[in-house]
Write a protein that holds these residues in place. Structure first.
Motif, PDB file in Angstrom:
ATOM      1  N   VAL A  92      22.244  48.247  30.019  1.00  0.00           N
ATOM      2  CA  VAL A  92      22.590  48.035  31.426  1.00  0.00           C
ATOM      3  C   VAL A  92      22.456  49.354  32.168  1.00  0.00           C
ATOM      4  O   VAL A  92      22.430  50.426  31.551  1.00  0.00           O
ATOM      5  N   ASP A  93      22.385  49.264  33.497  1.00  0.00           N
ATOM      6  CA  ASP A  93      22.256  50.477  34.295  1.00  0.00           C
ATOM      7  C   ASP A  93      23.604  51.112  34.579  1.00  0.00           C
ATOM      8  O   ASP A  93      23.711  52.327  34.648  1.00  0.00           O
ATOM      9  N   ALA A  94      24.626  50.254  34.762  1.00  0.00           N
ATOM     10  CA  ALA A  94      25.924  50.812  35.120  1.00  0.00           C
ATOM     11  C   ALA A  94      27.051  49.898  34.659  1.00  0.00           C
ATOM     12  O   ALA A  94      26.867  48.694  34.476  1.00  0.00           O
ATOM     13  N   ILE A  95      28.205  50.520  34.452  1.00  0.00           N
ATOM     14  CA  ILE A  95      29.430  49.808  34.087  1.00  0.00           C
ATOM     15  C   ILE A  95      30.456  50.098  35.166  1.00  0.00           C
ATOM     16  O   ILE A  95      30.737  51.265  35.462  1.00  0.00           O
ATOM     17  N   TYR A  96      30.976  49.032  35.750  1.00  0.00           N
ATOM     18  CA  TYR A  96      32.007  49.186  36.788  1.00  0.00           C
ATOM     19  C   TYR A  96      33.363  48.879  36.165  1.00  0.00           C
ATOM     20  O   TYR A  96      33.604  47.744  35.738  1.00  0.00           O
ATOM     21  N   CYS A  97      34.211  49.874  36.094  1.00  0.00           N
ATOM     22  CA  CYS A  97      35.543  49.648  35.501  1.00  0.00           C
ATOM     23  C   CYS A  97      36.618  50.190  36.432  1.00  0.00           C
ATOM     24  O   CYS A  97      37.123  51.290  36.248  1.00  0.00           O
ATOM     25  N   PRO A  98      36.946  49.416  37.454  1.00  0.00           N
ATOM     26  CA  PRO A  98      37.869  49.910  38.486  1.00  0.00           C
ATOM     27  C   PRO A  98      39.316  49.927  37.994  1.00  0.00           C
ATOM     28  O   PRO A  98      39.688  49.146  37.124  1.00  0.00           O
ATOM     29  N   PRO A  99      40.121  50.822  38.553  1.00  0.00           N
ATOM     30  CA  PRO A  99      41.564  50.728  38.317  1.00  0.00           C
ATOM     31  C   PRO A  99      42.115  49.496  39.027  1.00  0.00           C
ATOM     32  O   PRO A  99      41.488  48.988  39.971  1.00  0.00           O
ATOM     33  N   VAL A 100      43.273  49.018  38.587  1.00  0.00           N
ATOM     34  CA  VAL A 100      43.865  47.810  39.175  1.00  0.00           C
ATOM     35  C   VAL A 100      44.006  47.948  40.697  1.00  0.00           C
ATOM     36  O   VAL A 100      43.744  47.002  41.440  1.00  0.00           O
ATOM     37  N   ALA A 101      44.355  49.142  41.159  1.00  0.00           N
ATOM     38  CA  ALA A 101      44.585  49.330  42.598  1.00  0.00           C
ATOM     39  C   ALA A 101      43.309  49.168  43.429  1.00  0.00           C
ATOM     40  O   ALA A 101      43.381  48.931  44.634  1.00  0.00           O
ATOM     41  N   ASP A 102      42.134  49.283  42.791  1.00  0.00           N
ATOM     42  CA  ASP A 102      40.885  49.082  43.537  1.00  0.00           C
ATOM     43  C   ASP A 102      40.543  47.607  43.675  1.00  0.00           C
ATOM     44  O   ASP A 102      39.658  47.232  44.452  1.00  0.00           O
ATOM     45  N   ILE A 103      41.200  46.759  42.894  1.00  0.00           N
ATOM     46  CA  ILE A 103      41.027  45.312  43.045  1.00  0.00           C
ATOM     47  C   ILE A 103      42.232  44.734  43.785  1.00  0.00           C
ATOM     48  O   ILE A 103      42.082  43.943  44.715  1.00  0.00           O
ATOM     49  N   TYR A 104      43.402  45.148  43.371  1.00  0.00           N
ATOM     50  CA  TYR A 104      44.640  44.672  43.986  1.00  0.00           C
ATOM     51  C   TYR A 104      45.437  45.842  44.537  1.00  0.00           C
ATOM     52  O   TYR A 104      46.333  46.354  43.871  1.00  0.00           O
ATOM     53  N   PRO A 105      45.126  46.287  45.778  1.00  0.00           N
ATOM     54  CA  PRO A 105      45.978  47.313  46.385  1.00  0.00           C
ATOM     55  C   PRO A 105      47.406  46.780  46.525  1.00  0.00           C
ATOM     56  O   PRO A 105      47.625  45.567  46.450  1.00  0.00           O
ATOM     57  N   ALA A 106      48.340  47.680  46.750  1.00  0.00           N
ATOM     58  CA  ALA A 106      49.757  47.304  46.758  1.00  0.00           C
ATOM     59  C   ALA A 106      50.061  46.167  47.740  1.00  0.00           C
ATOM     60  O   ALA A 106      50.951  45.359  47.501  1.00  0.00           O
ATOM     61  N   ASP A 107      49.306  46.097  48.845  1.00  0.00           N
ATOM     62  CA  ASP A 107      49.617  45.091  49.865  1.00  0.00           C
ATOM     63  C   ASP A 107      48.716  43.845  49.764  1.00  0.00           C
ATOM     64  O   ASP A 107      48.604  43.080  50.709  1.00  0.00           O
ATOM     65  N   PHE A 108      48.091  43.641  48.615  1.00  0.00           N
ATOM     66  CA  PHE A 108      47.150  42.520  48.423  1.00  0.00           C
ATOM     67  C   PHE A 108      47.907  41.191  48.365  1.00  0.00           C
ATOM     68  O   PHE A 108      48.831  41.034  47.562  1.00  0.00           O
ATOM     69  N   VAL A 109      47.532  40.217  49.220  1.00  0.00           N
ATOM     70  CA  VAL A 109      48.270  38.948  49.235  1.00  0.00           C
ATOM     71  C   VAL A 109      47.378  37.698  49.240  1.00  0.00           C
ATOM     72  O   VAL A 109      47.886  36.577  49.286  1.00  0.00           O
ATOM     73  N   THR A 110      46.067  37.893  49.204  1.00  0.00           N
ATOM     74  CA  THR A 110      45.158  36.755  49.327  1.00  0.00           C
ATOM     75  C   THR A 110      44.797  36.184  47.961  1.00  0.00           C
ATOM     76  O   THR A 110      44.634  36.921  47.000  1.00  0.00           O
ATOM     77  N   SER A 111      44.692  34.867  47.875  1.00  0.00           N
ATOM     78  CA  SER A 111      44.166  34.321  46.626  1.00  0.00           C
ATOM     79  C   SER A 111      43.302  33.112  46.924  1.00  0.00           C
ATOM     80  O   SER A 111      43.406  32.497  47.987  1.00  0.00           O
ATOM     81  N   ILE A 112      42.446  32.793  45.976  1.00  0.00           N
ATOM     82  CA  ILE A 112      41.557  31.646  46.107  1.00  0.00           C
ATOM     83  C   ILE A 112      41.982  30.639  45.057  1.00  0.00           C
ATOM     84  O   ILE A 112      42.040  30.958  43.867  1.00  0.00           O
ATOM     85  N   SER A 113      42.317  29.437  45.506  1.00  0.00           N
ATOM     86  CA  SER A 113      42.660  28.430  44.501  1.00  0.00           C
ATOM     87  C   SER A 113      41.889  27.161  44.789  1.00  0.00           C
ATOM     88  O   SER A 113      41.635  26.797  45.932  1.00  0.00           O
ATOM     89  N   LEU A 114      41.495  26.493  43.711  1.00  0.00           N
ATOM     90  CA  LEU A 114      40.640  25.328  43.814  1.00  0.00           C
ATOM     91  C   LEU A 114      41.351  24.094  43.292  1.00  0.00           C
ATOM     92  O   LEU A 114      42.216  24.185  42.423  1.00  0.00           O
ATOM     93  N   GLU A 115      40.890  22.948  43.804  1.00  0.00           N
ATOM     94  CA  GLU A 115      41.214  21.690  43.151  1.00  0.00           C
ATOM     95  C   GLU A 115      39.978  21.344  42.318  1.00  0.00           C
ATOM     96  O   GLU A 115      39.327  22.255  41.826  1.00  0.00           O
TER      97      GLU A 115
END
Ligand code: AMP
Length: 283
Positions: A92-115
């Motif tokens: 592969v060309d690159a590996i993206y391994c973000p810290p949790v805060a780069d996906i879920y900052p402290a004020d993160f409140v959105t979610s996607i839910s499906l039926e």
């Protein structure tokens, strides 16, 4: 010591953004392979599957807290970044391994839910918040990495259906590619969680695949489904498994199947000791 050539490590979203901007600038077709790390041949097969279809391959490694229920193995989940880098080498060309805060900052409140496929009484019955966590993180990874293609394994068949549904519903500009399940020689589906199995558990684990194979064969022959599945459960439980479900479902909707005229799958989740294994096959 030999010098190993390795993929570029993108350790945060800033590094990712810089790399993606450069790739977009030069009109590269990008394929994303989202993973939680602890890579095995199954993951590597996903990379190989799209290698010819993309100019740039990106693997993400993120153990997503939101898809583990509180009683599950989030802190124990194997984290093996150095070994993962070695395994990927320059495939592969690159590996993206973000810290949790780069996906879920402290004020993160959105979610996607499906039926639909996320609520058909398979995994969702035992892991009620799991697919909300999966859909949310995958959507976010798609938006951060803007891939043309993204690869998902049929090993997690309900997850694949959920991702496809989300991509359709939201018209996310990503081409979802499904990859066949890679197995050990004795039939056990490869999984990062197989390392949890004791020697004795590992020895009986292939029974999951053998049971699936047998059920599929009998369903193809027209045997009565309720009987086929009940006998499958009995075989597994006799060998020490605790079966969460063993079901025959339509491959596109995951609704109960009644005929082999359309594509169908048999799906199973079973626990042995402290480990929960899932698998499925086409009928
Ligand atoms: P995971 O790291 O377990 O979240 O898996 C990352 C991706 O690899 C998912 O799309 C899985 O479905 C896929 N995958 C996991 N195990 C296998 C396997 N044995 N064969 C094919 N794909 C797999």
């Amino acid at each position: 010591m030999a010098h190993h050539r390795r993929a570029e490590l993108l350790s945060d979203r800033a590094a990712l953004r810089t790399r993606m901007a450069a790739w977009r600038e030069s009109h590269q077709i990008v394929a994303l392979v989202p993973t939680m790390g602890a890579l095995h041949e199954g993951h590597l097969s996903l990379v190989r599957l799209v290698a010819a279809r993309a100019d740039r391959l990106l693997v993400s490694i993120f153990v997503n807290p939101a898809q583990f229920t509180p009683s599950e193995d989030f802190s124990a989940y194997p984290r093996t970044l150095e070994a993962d880098r070695e395994k990927l080498g320059t495939a592969v060309d690159a590996i993206y391994c973000p810290p949790v805060a780069d996906i879920y900052p402290a004020d993160f409140v959105t979610s996607i839910s499906l039926e639909g496929p996320a609520t058909t009484g398979l995994e969702d019955r035992f892991r009620p918040t799991h697919f909300k966590g999966v859909a949310t993180v995958v959507a976010k990874l798609f938006l951060q990495t803007t891939p043309h293609l993204a690869v998902f394994g049929e090993k997690d068949f309900q997850q694949l259906c959920v991702i496809r549904q989300m991509v359709r519903d939201l018209e996310l500009p990503v081409n979802v590619v499904a990859a066949p399940t890679i197995r050990e020689v004795d039939g056990l589906a490869m999984s990062s969680r197989n390392v949890y199995l004791s020697e004795a558990e590992r020895a009986v684990a292939p029974l999951i695949y053998h049971t699936l194979t047998q059920c599929a064969e009998r369903l193809r022959q027209g045997d009565e489904a309720s009987r086929v599945l009940a006998e499958g459960v009995a075989i597994l439980e006799k060998s020490g498994f605790s079966v969460d479900y063993l079901e025959w479902r339509q491959a596109d909707t995951l609704l109960p199947a009644t005929t082999i005229e359309q594509p169908t799958r048999v799906l199973v989740a079973a626990r042995i000791g402290a480990t929960r294994l899932i698998d499925n096959i086409a009928v």
